[in-house]
Design a protein around this motif. Structure first.
Motif, PDB file in Angstrom:
ATOM      1  N   VAL A 355       0.837  -1.212   0.000  1.00 45.95           N
ATOM      2  CA  VAL A 355       0.000   0.000   0.000  1.00 45.95           C
ATOM      3  C   VAL A 355       0.864   1.251   0.000  1.00 45.95           C
ATOM      4  CG1 VAL A 355      -1.693   1.344   1.309  1.00 45.95           C
ATOM      5  CG2 VAL A 355      -1.948  -1.144   1.128  1.00 45.95           C
ATOM      6  N   ALA A 356       1.814   1.318   0.942  1.00 47.06           N
ATOM      7  CA  ALA A 356       2.685   2.510   1.065  1.00 47.06           C
ATOM      8  C   ALA A 356       3.987   2.061   1.708  1.00 47.06           C
ATOM      9  CB  ALA A 356       2.012   3.599   1.895  1.00 47.06           C
ATOM     10  N   PRO A 357       4.990   1.726   0.914  1.00 49.59           N
ATOM     11  CA  PRO A 357       6.252   1.236   1.476  1.00 49.59           C
ATOM     12  C   PRO A 357       6.909   2.291   2.363  1.00 49.59           C
ATOM     13  CG  PRO A 357       6.465   1.696  -0.881  1.00 49.59           C
ATOM     14  CD  PRO A 357       5.025   1.786  -0.558  1.00 49.59           C
ATOM     15  N   SER A 358       7.501   1.815   3.458  1.00 52.84           N
ATOM     16  CA  SER A 358       8.180   2.714   4.391  1.00 52.84           C
ATOM     17  C   SER A 358       9.404   2.020   4.956  1.00 52.84           C
ATOM     18  CB  SER A 358       7.246   3.123   5.524  1.00 52.84           C
ATOM     19  OG  SER A 358       6.902   1.993   6.310  1.00 52.84           O
ATOM     20  N   ALA A 359      10.321   2.810   5.505  1.00 53.12           N
ATOM     21  CA  ALA A 359      11.548   2.252   6.080  1.00 53.12           C
ATOM     22  C   ALA A 359      11.230   1.330   7.244  1.00 53.12           C
ATOM     23  CB  ALA A 359      12.462   3.388   6.527  1.00 53.12           C
ATOM     24  N   SER A 375      17.593 -15.410   5.040  1.00 53.52           N
ATOM     25  CA  SER A 375      18.600 -14.355   5.027  1.00 53.52           C
ATOM     26  C   SER A 375      18.547 -13.503   3.764  1.00 53.52           C
ATOM     27  CB  SER A 375      19.997 -14.958   5.169  1.00 53.52           C
ATOM     28  OG  SER A 375      20.083 -15.690   6.366  1.00 53.52           O
ATOM     29  N   ASP A 376      18.407 -14.120   2.611  1.00 51.70           N
ATOM     30  CA  ASP A 376      18.418 -13.347   1.360  1.00 51.70           C
ATOM     31  C   ASP A 376      17.270 -12.343   1.310  1.00 51.70           C
ATOM     32  OD1 ASP A 376      20.625 -14.738   0.572  1.00 51.70           O
ATOM     33  OD2 ASP A 376      19.495 -16.214  -0.621  1.00 51.70           O
ATOM     34  N   ALA A 377      16.069 -12.804   1.642  1.00 51.89           N
ATOM     35  CA  ALA A 377      14.905 -11.920   1.634  1.00 51.89           C
ATOM     36  C   ALA A 377      15.051 -10.835   2.693  1.00 51.89           C
ATOM     37  CB  ALA A 377      13.629 -12.716   1.881  1.00 51.89           C
ATOM     38  N   ALA A 378      15.617 -11.247   3.861  1.00 53.98           N
ATOM     39  CA  ALA A 378      15.809 -10.271   4.941  1.00 53.98           C
ATOM     40  C   ALA A 378      16.783  -9.181   4.504  1.00 53.98           C
ATOM     41  CB  ALA A 378      16.319 -10.972   6.194  1.00 53.98           C
ATOM     42  N   ASN A 379      17.904  -9.584   3.861  1.00 56.13           N
ATOM     43  CA  ASN A 379      18.898  -8.592   3.416  1.00 56.13           C
ATOM     44  C   ASN A 379      18.298  -7.627   2.384  1.00 56.13           C
ATOM     45  OD1 ASN A 379      20.915  -9.642   5.056  1.00 56.13           O
ATOM     46  ND2 ASN A 379      21.629 -11.092   3.501  1.00 56.13           N
ATOM     47  N   ARG A 380      17.436  -8.167   1.538  1.00 58.20           N
ATOM     48  CA  ARG A 380      16.807  -7.303   0.530  1.00 58.20           C
ATOM     49  C   ARG A 380      15.948  -6.234   1.199  1.00 58.20           C
ATOM     50  NH1 ARG A 380      11.986  -7.480  -2.185  1.00 58.20           N
ATOM     51  NH2 ARG A 380      11.471  -9.524  -1.279  1.00 58.20           N
ATOM     52  N   HIS A 381      15.223  -6.615   2.226  1.00 59.53           N
ATOM     53  CA  HIS A 381      14.369  -5.637   2.920  1.00 59.53           C
ATOM     54  C   HIS A 381      15.211  -4.691   3.790  1.00 59.53           C
ATOM     55  CE1 HIS A 381      10.361  -6.911   1.729  1.00 59.53           C
ATOM     56  NE2 HIS A 381      10.755  -8.198   1.838  1.00 59.53           N
ATOM     57  N   TYR A 382      16.351  -5.180   4.292  1.00 61.20           N
ATOM     58  CA  TYR A 382      17.254  -4.276   5.027  1.00 61.20           C
ATOM     59  C   TYR A 382      17.747  -3.169   4.101  1.00 61.20           C
ATOM     60  CZ  TYR A 382      17.752  -6.879   9.437  1.00 61.20           C
ATOM     61  OH  TYR A 382      17.535  -7.457  10.661  1.00 61.20           O
ATOM     62  N   ARG A 383      18.142  -3.580   2.875  1.00 62.68           N
ATOM     63  CA  ARG A 383      18.630  -2.574   1.910  1.00 62.68           C
ATOM     64  C   ARG A 383      17.528  -1.578   1.548  1.00 62.68           C
ATOM     65  NH1 ARG A 383      21.078  -7.173  -0.331  1.00 62.68           N
ATOM     66  NH2 ARG A 383      19.417  -7.329  -1.901  1.00 62.68           N
ATOM     67  N   LEU A 384      16.334  -2.070   1.356  1.00 62.20           N
ATOM     68  CA  LEU A 384      15.221  -1.175   1.024  1.00 62.20           C
ATOM     69  C   LEU A 384      14.917  -0.217   2.184  1.00 62.20           C
ATOM     70  CD1 LEU A 384      12.838  -3.727  -0.752  1.00 62.20           C
ATOM     71  CD2 LEU A 384      14.028  -1.780  -1.804  1.00 62.20           C
ATOM     72  N   SER A 385      15.063  -0.732   3.388  1.00 60.32           N
ATOM     73  CA  SER A 385      14.841   0.114   4.565  1.00 60.32           C
ATOM     74  C   SER A 385      15.840   1.260   4.616  1.00 60.32           C
ATOM     75  CB  SER A 385      14.941  -0.736   5.838  1.00 60.32           C
ATOM     76  OG  SER A 385      14.884   0.094   6.985  1.00 60.32           O
ATOM     77  N   VAL A 386      17.119   0.933   4.336  1.00 57.53           N
ATOM     78  CA  VAL A 386      18.161   1.971   4.330  1.00 57.53           C
ATOM     79  C   VAL A 386      17.889   3.000   3.234  1.00 57.53           C
ATOM     80  CG1 VAL A 386      20.616   2.405   3.932  1.00 57.53           C
ATOM     81  CG2 VAL A 386      19.894   0.461   5.346  1.00 57.53           C
ATOM     82  N   GLU A 387      17.456   2.515   2.061  1.00 62.00           N
ATOM     83  CA  GLU A 387      17.167   3.430   0.958  1.00 62.00           C
ATOM     84  C   GLU A 387      16.024   4.382   1.308  1.00 62.00           C
ATOM     85  OE1 GLU A 387      16.405   1.089  -2.481  1.00 62.00           O
ATOM     86  OE2 GLU A 387      18.461   0.253  -2.589  1.00 62.00           O
ATOM     87  N   PHE A 388      14.990   3.864   1.973  1.00 58.12           N
ATOM     88  CA  PHE A 388      13.886   4.727   2.363  1.00 58.12           C
ATOM     89  C   PHE A 388      14.304   5.732   3.444  1.00 58.12           C
ATOM     90  CE2 PHE A 388      11.032   1.738   0.216  1.00 58.12           C
ATOM     91  CZ  PHE A 388      10.091   2.621  -0.298  1.00 58.12           C
ATOM     92  N   CYS A 389      15.219   5.280   4.316  1.00 56.46           N
ATOM     93  CA  CYS A 389      15.716   6.216   5.363  1.00 56.46           C
ATOM     94  C   CYS A 389      16.463   7.383   4.708  1.00 56.46           C
ATOM     95  CB  CYS A 389      16.626   5.453   6.331  1.00 56.46           C
ATOM     96  SG  CYS A 389      15.754   4.455   7.532  1.00 56.46           S
ATOM     97  N   ARG A 390      17.272   7.057   3.704  1.00 54.34           N
ATOM     98  CA  ARG A 390      18.014   8.124   3.023  1.00 54.34           C
ATOM     99  C   ARG A 390      17.082   9.052   2.262  1.00 54.34           C
ATOM    100  NH1 ARG A 390      22.854   4.283   0.505  1.00 54.34           N
ATOM    101  NH2 ARG A 390      24.028   4.036   2.469  1.00 54.34           N
ATOM    102  N   ALA A 391      16.054   8.452   1.667  1.00 54.46           N
ATOM    103  CA  ALA A 391      15.106   9.248   0.911  1.00 54.46           C
ATOM    104  C   ALA A 391      14.307  10.180   1.822  1.00 54.46           C
ATOM    105  CB  ALA A 391      14.158   8.349   0.144  1.00 54.46           C
ATOM    106  N   GLU A 392      14.001   9.701   3.019  1.00 52.43           N
ATOM    107  CA  GLU A 392      13.252  10.530   3.964  1.00 52.43           C
ATOM    108  C   GLU A 392      14.108  11.631   4.563  1.00 52.43           C
ATOM    109  OE1 GLU A 392      11.749   7.742   6.793  1.00 52.43           O
ATOM    110  OE2 GLU A 392      10.289   6.857   5.425  1.00 52.43           O
TER     111      GLU A 392
END
Length: 392
Positions: A355-359, A375-392
């Protein structure tokens, strides 16, 4: 038309007099031995009229000469009043247009001409303040006190306003206390004191003043409500280090204010910070029941309730009418994690991200997947979390 009538009357009178005089052959004999004076009646009448007119003119001239000093004084006074009014109007217009130099000059001239000092001196003081001429400002305020002591309230109110503008808050409060002694519950003075207390962050006094202003219709209700909510937020933050003090203060907050979204959010965050999950849950539920607020729904997942199943049940009930709320879905995911409902938690978190991705949603899901060995799926979401933090 009026002039024409008068001209006709004068002509008729002249014609009548000439006819009478022309046909009058009488004479007047004045005898005073040994003298004898004989005059025509027409000449005597002319002499009498001339004598009367001369006497009248002489008496008028004497009266005019006697009243001349008073007339001169009245003329000068009227001219002074006219000039004073003109200077005052010029000062008012100039001040309204932001032409402070001209306003000061015109107000000073009006003051010198004797125009109402309770107004002209204060105009000059305000213009001097805008020009940052503090010595001149203080001089005109002193002149207002000396020349118009009966207008103390207006002078003190302006003085307090100018001190507030200079950030001399303690001095401004001292002046406002003088106004309170002269005129209690004076709305303009209370509004000015409210500004001072806001600048000083004296939120308890702010609430007291707001209550008084609302009681005497001294402020718009919506404006008072906004400031009151702001005061409650700061006071909740101030009591946020002591649970007992926080709970005591929260009980004193009027119910209407407790249901406000911003106040409820601040209260819930303070209770969560102190580990009082039940109290935070209660605060959020009361406000959300009155009016839905997605930001408050996001905090539901941070409330560690002693009855998590009931908490989850209530949140899922809200989901029926707010199924597209990403924050509510995130909170549901957190609640399911605490209840070890891993599959359900993953579904809610993935729905929130869709609906609305967030960090925070990516980070929560990453930790869940990591705990389950993905682990692989977790690392992918960790990276996305960091990207959203930078974007915010």
């Amino acid at each position: 038309m009026r002039v024409l009538i008068w001209i006709l009357l004068i002509l008729a009178l002249a014609i009548g007099v000439s006819l009478i005089v022309g046909s009058n052959e009488g004479y007047v004999l004045i005898v005073r031995p040994p003298y004898r004076l004989e005059l025509s009646l027409n000449l005597l009448l002319i002499l009498v009229i001339l004598a009367f007119a001369s006497l009248h003119l002489i008496l008028r001239f004497i009266n005019y000469a006697r009243e001349l000093p008073a007339n001169v004084r009245n003329y000068r006074e009227n001219r002074r009043i006219r000039k004073g009014h003109a200077a005052l109007l010029e000062a008012l217009h100039a001040l309204g247009q932001g032409r402070y130099q001209l306003a000061q000059k015109a107000a000073s001239k009006a003051l010198d001409l004797g125009e109402d000092p309770s107004l002209t001196a204060l105009l000059a003081a305000r213009a001097s303040h805008k020009l940052k001429q503090k010595s001149q400002r203080d001089y005109y305020l002193a002149e207002a006190e000396r020349l118009a002591p009966e207008a103390d309230v207006a002078r003190l109110l302006l003085n307090a306003e100018l001190l507030l503008d200079d950030r001399l808050y303690s001095q401004a409060l001292a002046v406002l206390k003088k106004i309170e002694k002269l005129e209690a519950r004076f709305a303009p003075a209370m509004r000015l004191e409210l500004k001072v207390q806001l600048r000083l962050n004296n939120w308890e006094q702010v609430l007291v003043l707001l209550q008084q202003l609302e009681k005497y219709d001294g402020m718009e209700s919506w404006q008072a409500r906004e400031i009151r909510h702001q005061a409650h937020q700061h006071l909740l933050l101030r009591h946020g280090s002591d649970l007992n003090a926080l709970m005591a203060y929260w009980k004193k907050v009027p119910e209407e204010d407790r249901l406000n979204g911003r106040v409820a959010l601040m209260g819930a965050e303070a209770f969560i910070k102190l580990g009082a999950g039940n109290q935070a849950q209660e605060v959020l539920e009361m406000s959300l029941t009155k009016q839905w607020n997605s930001e408050l729904a996001a905090k539901l997942g941070d409330c560690h309730s002693t009855n998590p199943h009931k908490q989850l049940q209530q949140a899922e009930h809200w989901l029926l009418s707010h199924e597209g709320d990403a924050n509510l879905l995130l909170s549901l995911g957190k609640m399911c994690i605490r209840l070890s409902l891993w599959g359900k938690a993953q579904s809610y978190l993935e729905a929130s991200i869709s609906v609305a991705p967030s960090a925070e949603a990516h980070l929560t899901l990453a930790r869940l997947l990591e705990s389950r060995g993905e682990s692989d799926a977790a690392n992918r979401h960790y990276r996305l979390s960091v990207e959203f933090c930078r974007a915010e």
